[in-house]
Design an enzyme around this catalytic site. Structure first.
Site, PDB file in Angstrom:
ATOM      1  CG  LEU A 141      -1.495  -8.258  -3.466  1.00 44.52           C
ATOM      2  CD1 LEU A 141      -0.298  -7.132  -2.990  1.00 44.52           C
ATOM      3  CD2 LEU A 141      -2.645  -8.031  -2.442  1.00 44.52           C
ATOM      4  CB  ALA A 142      -1.354 -11.752  -8.225  1.00 41.73           C
ATOM      5  CB  THR A 147       3.292  15.486 -12.232  1.00 39.84           C
ATOM      6  OG1 THR A 147       3.284  13.902 -11.778  1.00 39.84           O
ATOM      7  CG2 THR A 147       2.821  16.222 -10.980  1.00 39.84           C
ATOM      8  N   GLY A 166       9.251  10.873  -4.370  1.00 41.41           N
ATOM      9  CA  GLY A 166       8.463   9.671  -4.369  1.00 41.41           C
ATOM     10  C   GLY A 166       8.625   8.868  -5.677  1.00 41.41           C
ATOM     11  NE  ARG A 222       9.727  13.567 -12.886  1.00 47.74           N
ATOM     12  CZ  ARG A 222       9.853  12.449 -13.647  1.00 47.74           C
ATOM     13  NH1 ARG A 222      10.253  12.405 -14.669  1.00 47.74           N
ATOM     14  NH2 ARG A 222       9.172  11.274 -13.154  1.00 47.74           N
ATOM     15  CE1 TYR A 271       3.327   7.101  -4.833  1.00 50.19           C
ATOM     16  CE2 TYR A 271       0.994   6.603  -4.720  1.00 50.19           C
ATOM     17  CZ  TYR A 271       2.082   7.477  -4.993  1.00 50.19           C
ATOM     18  OH  TYR A 271       2.200   8.956  -4.983  1.00 50.19           O
ATOM     19  CE  LYS A 316       4.493  -6.019 -13.304  1.00 44.48           C
ATOM     20  NZ  LYS A 316       4.155  -5.704 -14.541  1.00 44.48           N
TER      21      LYS A 316
END
Ligand code: NAI
Length: 251
Positions: free
Chosen positions: A103-104, A194, A96, A23, A159, A101
């Site tokens: 960072l904490a 996407t 990918g 996809r 990411y 989230k």
């Protein structure tokens, strides 16, 4: 560069692996490379099921259910391209994932899964295919990075780190692959429309679009056409680059 025998089909006779092809951007890459004459091996996780077969059928290619993080991924691809073709010419490391989230709250599970798919697999596939002697001279590797790997993005430390890592991979592998006359380049898309970005809450999604230099979401074909250039004989002397698709991030 060597002029292709058929300008309409610059990838005629080439075999191209596209990961994450069921996809989104990967499906469009499969279409564009096949339009240019390549036989496309469309790979995606087994759970992608019918969607993967549909893409492979549409492009007259081969569906390969394959998790790129599995230990034998490179071996399986090597077996396929050696038994049914005379090796592999083009690798597009497109698969990918995001596990966002702040960072904490960035737990180890989210960190590790994104590292495994987005950074380790693109390296491991190239290593394994080289070791299996399955990559043809004169080929091309194209990795999909992201503007998040250049400019960073809130909630995407994992990411962004992998996508910056992909740019590091391009630098590291340019001389290694040049020995086999293989190019390696990366594309760094901005916000592209996407399923991955459709999952982002509406307000953030709209902000994402406006962060692109052109102030709108890019289309999968914008990324795919850039990759087709890197895969084609026209760019045989172009290696070691990162190209932004959609421009700078206006963060
Ligand atoms: P998507 O989520 O629509 O498609 C990704 C595909 O990769 C899916 O079919 C998924 O099943 C497959 N995949 C995930 N893990 C896999 C694994 N372990 N093995 C094999 N296949 C796996 O995502 P999209 O938007 O098409 O993204 C494609 C690439 O472009 C990704 O690398 C993404 O990080 C990158 N990118 C996307 C941007 C966007 O705005 N959509 C912007 C910049 C980069």
């Amino acid at each position: 560069a060597t002029a292709p025998a058929d300008w309409d089909k610059p990838l005629a006779g080439k075999v191209a692996l596209v990961t994450g092809a069921a996809r989104g951007i990967g499906a469009t890459i499969a279409e564009v490379l096949s339009r240019d004459g390549a036989h496309v091996i469309a790979a995606d996780i087994p759970a992608a099921g019918e969607a993967l077969s549909e893409v492979a059928n549409k492009v007259g290619g081969t569906a390969l259910p394959l998790d790129v993080t599995s230990a034998d991924a490179g071996k399986k691809i090597a077996e396929l391209v050696k038994s049914r073709h005379s090796g592999l010419d083009i690798i597009v490391n497109n698969a990918g994932i995001t596990r966002d989230k702040l960072l904490a709250n960035m737990d180890e599970g989210r960190w590790n899964s994104v590292m495994a798919v987005n950074l380790k697999a693109p390296k491991q596939l190239v290593d394994d295919l080289l070791a299996e002697d399955a990559l043809n001279e004169g080929g091309a590797v194209v990795d999909v990075s992201s503007i998040a790997g250049i400019a960073g993005n809130r909630g995407q430390t994992n990411y962004g780190a992998t996508k910056a890592g992909v740019i590091g991979l391009v630098d590291a592998y340019t001389p290694v692959l040049a020995k086999k006359n293989i190019t390696i380049n990366a594309v760094a898309p901005g916000f592209i429309e996407t399923a991955m970005t459709a999952a982002i809450p509406l307000a953030t999604r709209q902000a994402g679009r406006l962060m692109n230099s052109l102030q709108q979401g890019g289309q999968t074909v914008d990324v795919a056409e850039t990759i087709a250039y890197f895969a084609a004989p026209a760019s045989a002397a172009v290696t070691g680059n990162v190209v932004r698709v959609c421009g700078q991030s206006l963060l």
